[in-house]
Write an enzyme that holds these catalytic residues in place. Sequence first.
Site, mmCIF file in Angstrom:
data_model
loop_
_atom_site.group_PDB
_atom_site.id
_atom_site.type_symbol
_atom_site.label_atom_id
_atom_site.label_comp_id
_atom_site.label_asym_id
_atom_site.label_seq_id
_atom_site.Cartn_x
_atom_site.Cartn_y
_atom_site.Cartn_z
ATOM 1 N N ALA A 241 0.859 -1.186 0.000
ATOM 2 C CA ALA A 241 0.000 0.000 0.000
ATOM 3 C C ALA A 241 0.892 1.232 0.000
ATOM 4 O O ALA A 241 1.207 1.786 1.046
ATOM 5 C CB ALA A 241 -0.925 0.008 1.210
ATOM 6 N N GLY A 242 1.308 1.641 -1.215
ATOM 7 C CA GLY A 242 2.138 2.830 -1.353
ATOM 8 C C GLY A 242 1.283 3.991 -1.816
ATOM 9 O O GLY A 242 0.682 4.702 -1.014
ATOM 10 N N TRP B 185 8.929 1.795 4.192
ATOM 11 C CA TRP B 185 9.495 3.061 3.730
ATOM 12 C C TRP B 185 9.385 4.158 4.790
ATOM 13 O O TRP B 185 9.087 5.307 4.487
ATOM 14 C CB TRP B 185 8.837 3.516 2.415
ATOM 15 N N GLN C 37 26.369 17.587 -15.363
ATOM 16 C CA GLN C 37 26.821 17.801 -16.739
ATOM 17 C C GLN C 37 27.815 18.962 -16.819
ATOM 18 O O GLN C 37 28.830 18.876 -17.512
ATOM 19 C CB GLN C 37 25.621 18.080 -17.639
ATOM 20 N N GLY D 277 31.193 18.044 -15.837
ATOM 21 C CA GLY D 277 31.839 17.051 -16.693
ATOM 22 C C GLY D 277 32.215 15.803 -15.911
ATOM 23 O O GLY D 277 31.461 15.324 -15.062
ATOM 24 N N GLU E 128 6.190 11.319 -0.163
ATOM 25 C CA GLU E 128 5.005 12.163 0.085
ATOM 26 C C GLU E 128 4.037 12.147 -1.096
ATOM 27 O O GLU E 128 3.392 13.157 -1.401
ATOM 28 C CB GLU E 128 5.416 13.615 0.401
ATOM 29 N N THR F 67 4.065 10.125 -5.076
ATOM 30 C CA THR F 67 4.868 10.265 -6.282
ATOM 31 C C THR F 67 4.360 11.441 -7.120
ATOM 32 O O THR F 67 3.236 11.909 -6.942
ATOM 33 C CB THR F 67 4.804 8.996 -7.138
#
Length: 391
Positions: free
Chosen positions: A138-139, A164, A343, A346, A370, A372
Amino acid sequence: MPYEGPHPVERHLPTEEARDLLALTRELAERELRPRAAEEEEAGIFPRDVLATVGAAGLLGLPYPEEFGGGGQPYEVYLQVLEELAAARLTVGLGVSVHTLACHALAGFGSKEQRAEHLPAMLGGSLLGAYCLSEPAAGSDAASLRTRAVREGEGWRLEGTKAWITHGGVADFYTVLARTGEEGPRGITAFLVPGDAPGLTAAAPERKMGLKGSPTAQLHFDGVVVDDARRIGEEGQGFSIALAALDSGRLGIAACAIGVAQAALAEAESFTAQRVQFGRPLADFQGLRFMLADMATAIEAGRALYLAAARLRDAGEPFAKQAAMAKLFCTDTAMRVTTDAVQLLGGYGYTTDFPAERYMREAKVLQIVEGTNQIQRMVIARQLMGPETRG
């Protein structure tokens, strides 16, 4: 004009007290959080001592009433404190947000007697809380939770497993949602469970991509008995209590996300100003300057969005849609900004010698916790269009 380093965030705070609070937070973050963050996150060390220091500074109860030991601060101020903490170390910022979430049910729905008995200790800084809604099966569909509370004498016996759970196994108290009646959302009730309750055990912490210093674990309730005086609200009211808490909690996650994004931007600014290629700093190249400009703009937009939602909350106006929007936009922004920071650095950005890669790993989870970001889109769409029709 020469580059003078990452630019400090300009705050617009309503009172001198709030300005002093932000100054205290920044000083604490630079002294206690930032210097230890990289090493302790790599080693998976939970900074309980730092959270105790944060609590002693009065930062674990900021948005709650002063009469119960809270800071009496508006959410607009609390969230900016949270952003500063998260920018220095997300484990601490998220920890404060989760603790605030765990206090919400009792503060908002507890009886006068319950608040007087428990809130001063919960808000005073010495205790740490956790919020127990999700389960292994049950998420996003939290209304299908299976943990059950059954009447037993003058109290309740809890059986089941929560999953969780941030601060699972280390918290001093847990706000627990359990089924006491019919299937669906109307059969759920909230309880305040002591962290040392007999029959309550924690599994080994999850092995996570990021936030390694923040313990996340399953909790097992094997005949945990709590007195009825620790039931929060009415029987069957738990799901509405949980949703109310999540509306506020989503703003906490939004502020944390902007904090992480701000830290990543500062790292990228500093690196590109100092790194020389083709005879000039990277920051002189228009393509990279534009990336920095886009990053900064998205951060400012996210901050404005979460603060606008906070002001609605402070004014007593509905803010569920705006909270979902803020959580969605700010966490997506954090993911994009941290990716761009890697990025811009680098190859260095891909190493643990610089914090950019840690920010990127940490940003990912903020799109999940909290609710998704797919759930946030559902919440926003329902506010706009009403419930979905089913053929």
